[in-house]
Design a protein around this motif. Structure first.
Motif, PDB file in Angstrom:
ATOM      1  N   GLU A  78       0.814  -1.217   0.000  1.00  0.00           N
ATOM      2  CA  GLU A  78       0.000   0.000   0.000  1.00  0.00           C
ATOM      3  C   GLU A  78       0.847   1.266   0.000  1.00  0.00           C
ATOM      4  N   ASP A  79       1.969   1.256   0.703  1.00  0.00           N
ATOM      5  CA  ASP A  79       2.797   2.459   0.749  1.00  0.00           C
ATOM      6  C   ASP A  79       3.309   2.830  -0.638  1.00  0.00           C
ATOM      7  N   ALA A 127       0.352   4.117  -2.720  1.00  0.00           N
ATOM      8  CA  ALA A 127       0.011   5.481  -2.331  1.00  0.00           C
ATOM      9  C   ALA A 127       1.047   6.483  -2.834  1.00  0.00           C
ATOM     10  N   GLU A 186      -1.847  11.172  -1.035  1.00  0.00           N
ATOM     11  CA  GLU A 186      -1.935   9.757  -0.688  1.00  0.00           C
ATOM     12  C   GLU A 186      -3.238   9.412   0.006  1.00  0.00           C
ATOM     13  N   ALA A 187      -3.786  10.355   0.769  1.00  0.00           N
ATOM     14  CA  ALA A 187      -4.998  10.080   1.555  1.00  0.00           C
ATOM     15  C   ALA A 187      -6.136   9.569   0.689  1.00  0.00           C
ATOM     16  N   ARG A 212      -5.522   5.854  -0.203  1.00  0.00           N
ATOM     17  CA  ARG A 212      -5.577   5.049   1.028  1.00  0.00           C
ATOM     18  C   ARG A 212      -7.023   4.887   1.500  1.00  0.00           C
ATOM     19  N   ALA A 229      -9.079   1.325   1.655  1.00  0.00           N
ATOM     20  CA  ALA A 229      -9.765   0.949   2.894  1.00  0.00           C
ATOM     21  C   ALA A 229     -11.249   0.723   2.648  1.00  0.00           C
TER      22      ALA A 229
END
Length: 244
Positions: free
Chosen positions: A162-163, A166, A202-203, A206, A210
């Motif tokens: 995920e990092d 993102a 990135e938010a 992410r 989710a």
């Protein structure tokens, strides 16, 4: 080839998805899959030569047909395979988003709509990438949201974390000033109401990942269950796009 961002005269967000760590200690191969803002902006012979020099022979255009009619598509050239797969089904104008709304939650909600509405086209786009025998580029208008979602799903299938997903999404922020300038040039005298225009923090992705996990159990479950991508297809994609 280890260049992430490729310079073009007319494009500001063309980049390689290579190099990210992936499943089984492998990594995404460089020079096989690219993401971009609209290739309809390619007007000069020099820019088209740059695209062809990368070996691109498959283009996936994620925009609405009416966007293509208004703004144009990639110029045709010998050997080009072109697919228009409009993954978004509920259009909205980002310039007119209410400035009082939580901008990143708003965008993530739009991404959720695309993931729900565009199942057929998203699956087709991923199938085209899997089957292509030469480098592929997929794009929308800014190469930000629709393109960002496809990139995130593709990297998930490849086993990226995920990092990294993102971080890749947020690289669009380097192009934000260009997109804002293009908006002002196209709308002289008007005020851009939404301060988040052209942004890709990135938010957003992410939150999107989710949300997919909350709704479907995991992002992988969305890909294998809702999209119906089986193990053989995932293995074929990884064999094509990952290092040995």
């Amino acid at each position: 080839m280890t260049t992430r961002r490729h310079p073009f005269d007319a494009l500001h967000n063309f980049r390689d998805l290579g190099g990210y760590p992936a499943a089984g200690g492998r990594s995404v191969r460089w020079g096989l899959v690219y993401r971009s803002d609209s290739l309809g902006k390619l007007g000069s012979p020099e820019d088209l030569d740059r695209l062809r020099a990368l070996g691109v022979r498959t283009v996936i255009d994620l925009r609405y047909p009416w966007e293509i009619a208004a703004k144009g598509r990639v110029p045709d050239f010998e050997g080009l395979e072109y697919h228009n797969l409009s993954i978004e089904h509920r259009p909205y104008d980002q310039a007119e988003i209410d400035p009082e709304l939580d901008p990143w939650r708003y965008l993530a909600d739009r991404f959720a709509e695309v993931a729900e509405d565009g199942v057929k086209e998203i699956r087709q786009a991923l199938d085209v990438i899997t089957a292509a025998e030469a480098p592929v580029v997929f794009h929308c208008a800014s190469g930000k949201d629709r393109t960002g979602l496809i990139a995130a799903l593709l990297l998930t299938l490849l086993g990226a974390g995920e990092d990294d997903i993102a971080a890749d999404f947020a690289l669009t922020e380097l192009a934000t000033p260009h997109f804002v300038a293009e908006w002002h040039a196209a709308h002289p005298g008007l005020t851009l109401r939404w301060p988040g225009y052209g942004r890709a923090p990135e938010a957003v992705i992410r939150l999107t990942l989710a949300d997919l996990a909350d709704r479907y159990g995991s992002v992988e479950a969305y890909l294998t269950g809702t999209l119906g991508i089986d193990r053989d297809r995932i293995d074929a994609l990884r064999d094509r796009l990952l290092t040995d």
